[in-house]
Design an enzyme around this catalytic site. Structure first.
Site, mmCIF file in Angstrom:
data_model
loop_
_atom_site.group_PDB
_atom_site.id
_atom_site.type_symbol
_atom_site.label_atom_id
_atom_site.label_comp_id
_atom_site.label_asym_id
_atom_site.label_seq_id
_atom_site.Cartn_x
_atom_site.Cartn_y
_atom_site.Cartn_z
ATOM 1 N N SER A 1 4.215 2.340 8.164
ATOM 2 C CA SER A 1 3.897 1.279 7.212
ATOM 3 C C SER A 1 5.122 0.853 6.413
ATOM 4 O O SER A 1 5.927 1.687 5.988
ATOM 5 C CB SER A 1 2.819 1.749 6.236
ATOM 6 O OG SER A 1 1.587 1.916 6.887
ATOM 7 N N HIS B 1 0.818 -1.212 0.000
ATOM 8 C CA HIS B 1 0.000 0.000 0.000
ATOM 9 C C HIS B 1 0.854 1.266 0.000
ATOM 10 O O HIS B 1 0.328 2.374 -0.034
ATOM 11 C CB HIS B 1 -0.999 -0.003 1.172
ATOM 12 C CG HIS B 1 -0.413 0.249 2.510
ATOM 13 N ND1 HIS B 1 -0.112 -0.756 3.416
ATOM 14 C CD2 HIS B 1 -0.090 1.402 3.139
ATOM 15 C CE1 HIS B 1 0.369 -0.238 4.525
ATOM 16 N NE2 HIS B 1 0.386 1.083 4.384
ATOM 17 N N ASP C 1 -0.324 -7.651 1.630
ATOM 18 C CA ASP C 1 0.283 -6.321 1.624
ATOM 19 C C ASP C 1 1.808 -6.404 1.689
ATOM 20 O O ASP C 1 2.420 -6.165 2.739
ATOM 21 C CB ASP C 1 -0.272 -5.517 2.796
ATOM 22 C CG ASP C 1 -0.056 -4.015 2.632
ATOM 23 O OD1 ASP C 1 0.537 -3.614 1.617
ATOM 24 O OD2 ASP C 1 -0.484 -3.264 3.525
#
Length: 249
Positions: free
Chosen positions: A199, A63, A105
């Site tokens: 992230s 992402h 992911d």
């Protein structure tokens, strides 16, 4: 009387009630030489983390995609031009095939040129085949993400997080949590967690990357979800080998 007043002030402080989301600590500069800061050209996201797993490959979350990504290695303070830094554009952005948010992911970034390994820039080992983390294990996560709901940081921070039973994330995320490809991380009784901007960073257990910071609730409270690297080892190895045969110019 004084201790009572101090206690009352602590309980009434709105910052204390909100809790620091990461509640970790600044690391010794360049003590995590595998860390990569991603400068991403996109409308919605400007920063992510990642980690160097090969001289010309960084592993991160899918992402964290953008139209153009620059990787900064050897950084501690991302606002400064440190002598240890290596700024390398990304040649290929390689998300997992059929990538779906909150499912698979994970993404590889092939660098335009090889990173030079130094005291400040190094590789992080991937898990051994069949190796799994277990509830109760304490691992570390580092990143340049927010240290609470409203505060950003330019310096690399780290927090120690405990692996949780899968049921903790099933209760919090329901169908969004998949124990075959994800890890549940962070004691729900503590205000210690990863948050916005972290992230793509690695969950490090016994000096090996076991997870990738993926997603969580917007309030930042644990537990949160990390991509389980061991589930994607064949793809990682195959992809790096494939693109090594097609080296960037």
């Amino acid at each position: 009387m004084r201790p009572l007043l101090l206690l009352m002030a602590f309980l009434l402080d709105p910052r204390t009630q909100a809790g620091e989301i990461i509640e970790g600590h600044e690391v010794k500069p360049h003590s995590r030489p595998y860390m990569a800061f991603l400068r991403i050209k996109t409308v919605n996201r400007t920063r992510c983390g990642g980690f160097l797993v090969h001289e010309n490959f960084v592993l991160t979350a899918a992402h964290c995609q953008g139209s153009f990504i620059t990787v900064i290695l050897g950084a501690h303070n991302i606002r400064k031009h440190e002598k240890t830094q290596q700024v390398i554009p990304v040649e290929r952005i390689i998300p997992y095939p059929g990538y779906r948010p909150k499912v698979n992911d994970i993404m590889l970034l092939q660098l335009r040129r090889k990173a030079k390994l130094t005291a400040a820039v190094g590789l992080l080992k991937l898990p051994r085949r069949g190796q799994q983390v277990k509830p109760g294990m304490v691992c570390s996560v580092a990143g340049w993400g927010r240290v609470d709901l409203n505060t950003t940081t330019d310096k690399l921070h780290e927090v120690q997080l405990e692996i949780q039973e899968d049921r903790q994330c099933r209760a919090r995320y329901r169908s969004s949590f998949r124990n075959d490809t994800q890890i549940c991380v962070g004691d729900p009784k503590k205000n210690q967690s990863t948050f916005s901007g972290d992230s793509g960073g690695p969950l490090v257990c016994d000096k090996r990357a076991q997870g990738i910071v993926a997603f969580g609730k917007k309030d930042g409270k644990p537990p949160r979800v990390e991509t389980k690297i061991s589930s994607f080892l064949p793809w990682i190895e195959k992809t790096m080998k494939r693109f090594q045969l097609h080296r960037p110019d």
